[in-house]
Every structure is written in structure tokens, then in C-alpha cells.
Design a protein around this motif. Structure first.
Motif, short mmCIF file in Angstrom:
data_model
loop_
_atom_site.label_atom_id
_atom_site.label_comp_id
_atom_site.label_asym_id
_atom_site.label_seq_id
_atom_site.Cartn_x
_atom_site.Cartn_y
_atom_site.Cartn_z
N MET A 26 51.80 4.99 23.43
CA MET A 26 52.61 6.17 23.24
C MET A 26 53.53 6.35 24.44
SD MET A 26 51.66 10.20 22.71
CE MET A 26 50.20 10.25 23.66
N ASN A 27 54.80 6.60 24.18
CA ASN A 27 55.77 6.83 25.25
C ASN A 27 55.59 8.21 25.85
OD1 ASN A 27 56.85 4.37 24.76
ND2 ASN A 27 58.71 5.10 23.79
N LEU A 28 55.82 8.30 27.16
CA LEU A 28 55.81 9.56 27.86
C LEU A 28 57.25 10.03 27.96
CD1 LEU A 28 54.13 11.63 29.43
CD2 LEU A 28 54.48 10.23 31.47
N THR A 29 57.49 11.26 27.54
CA THR A 29 58.84 11.80 27.45
C THR A 29 58.96 13.04 28.33
OG1 THR A 29 59.14 10.97 25.21
CG2 THR A 29 60.52 12.82 25.86
N ARG A 30 60.13 13.20 28.96
CA ARG A 30 60.45 14.43 29.70
C ARG A 30 61.70 15.04 29.09
NH1 ARG A 30 61.16 12.71 34.94
NH2 ARG A 30 58.93 12.96 35.25
N LEU A 31 61.60 16.30 28.72
CA LEU A 31 62.71 17.04 28.15
C LEU A 31 63.03 18.20 29.08
CD1 LEU A 31 63.31 17.93 24.50
CD2 LEU A 31 63.28 19.79 26.16
N VAL A 32 64.32 18.43 29.31
CA VAL A 32 64.77 19.54 30.14
C VAL A 32 65.80 20.32 29.33
CG1 VAL A 32 65.82 20.22 32.34
CG2 VAL A 32 64.49 18.09 32.20
N TYR A 33 65.63 21.64 29.27
CA TYR A 33 66.61 22.47 28.58
C TYR A 33 66.90 23.72 29.39
CZ TYR A 33 63.19 25.93 27.07
OH TYR A 33 62.24 26.92 27.06
N TYR A 34 68.02 24.34 29.06
CA TYR A 34 68.46 25.61 29.62
C TYR A 34 68.68 26.55 28.45
CZ TYR A 34 71.94 28.98 31.32
OH TYR A 34 72.63 30.13 31.63
N SER A 35 68.34 27.80 28.62
CA SER A 35 68.71 28.80 27.61
C SER A 35 68.89 30.15 28.28
CB SER A 35 67.67 28.90 26.49
OG SER A 35 66.47 29.48 26.97
N GLN A 36 69.59 31.02 27.60
CA GLN A 36 69.71 32.40 28.06
C GLN A 36 68.68 33.25 27.34
OE1 GLN A 36 73.87 32.96 27.09
NE2 GLN A 36 74.43 32.71 29.25
N ARG A 37 68.22 34.27 28.01
CA ARG A 37 67.29 35.20 27.38
C ARG A 37 68.08 36.09 26.43
NH1 ARG A 37 65.47 40.49 28.01
NH2 ARG A 37 63.33 40.72 27.23
N ASN A 38 67.56 36.25 25.23
CA ASN A 38 68.16 37.16 24.26
C ASN A 38 67.68 38.57 24.60
OD1 ASN A 38 68.92 38.69 22.08
ND2 ASN A 38 68.20 37.24 20.54
N PRO A 39 68.55 39.42 25.14
CA PRO A 39 68.11 40.73 25.60
C PRO A 39 67.67 41.67 24.48
CG PRO A 39 70.49 40.55 25.77
CD PRO A 39 69.97 39.21 25.35
N SER A 40 68.01 41.34 23.24
CA SER A 40 67.60 42.20 22.13
C SER A 40 66.18 41.92 21.66
CB SER A 40 68.59 42.08 20.96
OG SER A 40 68.55 40.77 20.44
N GLU A 41 65.54 40.89 22.23
CA GLU A 41 64.17 40.54 21.88
C GLU A 41 63.23 40.88 23.04
OE1 GLU A 41 62.90 39.19 19.00
OE2 GLU A 41 64.88 39.36 18.09
N ASP A 42 62.07 41.42 22.70
CA ASP A 42 61.06 41.70 23.72
C ASP A 42 60.53 40.39 24.28
OD1 ASP A 42 61.22 44.45 23.46
OD2 ASP A 42 59.62 44.54 21.96
#
Length: 144
Positions: free
Chosen positions: A1-17
Motif C-alpha cells: 500500500m502506498n503512503l500518501t500525503r495530502l495538503v489543503y487550505y480552506s477558509q472557515r465558513n463563518p455561517s457554520e458553527d
């Protein structure tokens, strides 16, 4: 099984708790079953997350995150096979805030303390996250 690294960026949705501690507890409960590890940086406005594990498990988790209404403007920065994990013992560590120590680390690598997700070099970003881990341990919550 391959070992994978994923990196992401997102903004917080201020309308969600958002209860960041509950989110980390969910990671602590679910990630070990899937052999997933990683680090989440959250500064109150945006998320930067590194997820490591099997390709299928990392992909499935990323797709769940992408559908999560607490995130907006999600950008996949990198998804690659790797030889070893950066965070092998953490089901998900959390680094929170942007205090003066954190700001110093960001300014060591970037022109401002706000990184541009469309222009960032992922290797540099991983260096920043590793430095945050080492230099700001009081801002780190570790789930094993």
C-alpha cells in the motif's frame, strides 16, 4: 500500500458553527482506525491541514472534508506519495492561533503572516508547519 500525503487550505465558513475541540476529538476517534495521521493549523479564519495515510483513506477523508459546510474555498495544495510520515504518532495534531511566536515562524518563510494558497510552495509550507510544531509547543494539541 502506498503512503500518501495530502495538503489543503480552506477558509472557515463563518455561517457554520465550529467547535474545534470536538473536531479534533472526532479525528482522535476515527483516524487511528484508518491509520491516518497529520496536523491541522487553524488561525480562526483558515485551515491548513496535512493528512497522511493510505491513498484510498486519505482520498476518502479529503472528499468528506471538501463536502463539509464548515469549509469554503478549499484548495488542494498537494497530494503525493511519500516514503515516510511527517507526523507518524499523531492521529491529528492541532496548532491554533496566530500569536507573536507563530507570526515569527510564518515571516521566516513568507513575506507576510498570511500565506497565499495559490502561490505557496508546499515544501516551504511543510517546513513552516514542522517549525510551528517545534517552536510553539504551547499552541499544539496532540491527539494520539
Amino acid at each position: 500500500m502506498n503512503l500518501t500525503r495530502l495538503v489543503y487550505y480552506s477558509q472557515r465558513n463563518p455561517s457554520e458553527d465550529l467547535d474545534i475541540n470536538a473536531l479534533i476529538e472526532t479525528c482522535k476517534r476515527n483516524n487511528p482506525r484508518q491509520n491516518l495521521t497529520g496536523l491541522l493549523h487553524y488561525n480562526g479564519d483558515h485551515f491548513i491541514q496535512v493528512i497522511e495515510g493510505g491513498r484510498v483513506e486519505v482520498s476518502a477523508l479529503y472528499h468528506r472534508i471538501a463536502r463539509d459546510p464548515r469549509h469554503s474555498n478549499i484548495i488542494l495544495l498537494s497530494c503525493t506519495d511519500v516514503r515516510e510520515r511527517m507526523f507518524p504518532t499523531w492521529s491529528m495534531a492541532l496548532h491554533q492561533g496566530m500569536d507573536s511566536q507563530t507570526r515569527k515562524v510564518f515571516l521566516r518563510y513568507f513575506a507576510t503572516d498570511m500565506m497565499n494558497p495559490e502561490a505557496v510552495n508546499v515544501d516551504t509550507l511543510l517546513d513552516v508547519l514542522q517549525d510551528l510544531m517545534m517552536e510553539t509547543p504551547t499552541k499544539l494539541t496532540i491527539s494520539v
